[in-house]
Design a protein around this motif. Sequence first.
Motif, PDB file in Angstrom:
ATOM      1  N   ALA A  22       0.842  -1.190   0.000  1.00  0.00           N
ATOM      2  CA  ALA A  22       0.000   0.000   0.000  1.00  0.00           C
ATOM      3  C   ALA A  22       0.879   1.243   0.000  1.00  0.00           C
ATOM      4  O   ALA A  22       1.813   1.354   0.788  1.00  0.00           O
ATOM      5  CB  ALA A  22      -0.903  -0.011   1.225  1.00  0.00           C
ATOM      6  N   ASP A  72      -4.243  -2.001  -7.965  1.00  0.00           N
ATOM      7  CA  ASP A  72      -5.555  -1.412  -7.728  1.00  0.00           C
ATOM      8  C   ASP A  72      -5.328   0.079  -7.526  1.00  0.00           C
ATOM      9  O   ASP A  72      -4.886   0.508  -6.456  1.00  0.00           O
ATOM     10  CB  ASP A  72      -6.206  -2.050  -6.497  1.00  0.00           C
ATOM     11  CG  ASP A  72      -7.622  -1.550  -6.259  1.00  0.00           C
ATOM     12  OD1 ASP A  72      -7.942  -0.418  -6.686  1.00  0.00           O
ATOM     13  OD2 ASP A  72      -8.405  -2.277  -5.636  1.00  0.00           O
ATOM     14  N   LYS A  75      -7.011   1.991  -4.668  1.00  0.00           N
ATOM     15  CA  LYS A  75      -6.452   1.765  -3.333  1.00  0.00           C
ATOM     16  C   LYS A  75      -4.965   2.074  -3.259  1.00  0.00           C
ATOM     17  O   LYS A  75      -4.355   1.906  -2.199  1.00  0.00           O
ATOM     18  CB  LYS A  75      -6.683   0.310  -2.919  1.00  0.00           C
ATOM     19  CG  LYS A  75      -8.144  -0.076  -2.774  1.00  0.00           C
ATOM     20  CD  LYS A  75      -8.282  -1.520  -2.324  1.00  0.00           C
ATOM     21  CE  LYS A  75      -9.746  -1.897  -2.150  1.00  0.00           C
ATOM     22  NZ  LYS A  75      -9.900  -3.312  -1.724  1.00  0.00           N
ATOM     23  N   THR A  77      -2.554   0.379  -4.315  1.00  0.00           N
ATOM     24  CA  THR A  77      -1.980  -0.861  -3.790  1.00  0.00           C
ATOM     25  C   THR A  77      -1.591  -1.781  -4.941  1.00  0.00           C
ATOM     26  O   THR A  77      -2.330  -1.922  -5.912  1.00  0.00           O
ATOM     27  CB  THR A  77      -2.996  -1.584  -2.875  1.00  0.00           C
ATOM     28  OG1 THR A  77      -3.324  -0.726  -1.785  1.00  0.00           O
ATOM     29  CG2 THR A  77      -2.406  -2.879  -2.334  1.00  0.00           C
TER      30      THR A  77
END
Length: 124
Positions: A22, A72, A75, A77
């Motif tokens: 992340a 993603d 996100k 991430t």
Amino acid sequence: VQLQASGGGLVQVGGSLRLSCAATGRAFSAYVMAWFRQAPGMERDVVATINRNGGSLFYADSVKDRFTISVDNAKDTVYLQMNSLKPEDTALYYCAAGPPGPYSVRSGAAYRYWGQGTQVTVSS
């Protein structure tokens, strides 16, 4: 920018793990993302790379058809799905991010930001 890697652990041969990375801080929609790994006494090697639109995919020969990198954007991430794990996959896995530049995406020099590493251990 900070990268936080997670998802490592101990798994038996043939098992699966999914690593996550992340990103926090400024948005970096144009960055290339990658996973590297380093086994004890070995150099750090690239595992897989991806850019933010899902292109520029690269896989090391040793992980082709077993590992899948994905991103993603909502996100911020990046993931590394690892299947059919082998003892030789045991290593500290790092995620990395960097802007497009003169270096090959397969080189650590291409990446400005690094996560702290997450340990993957595959037992036989």
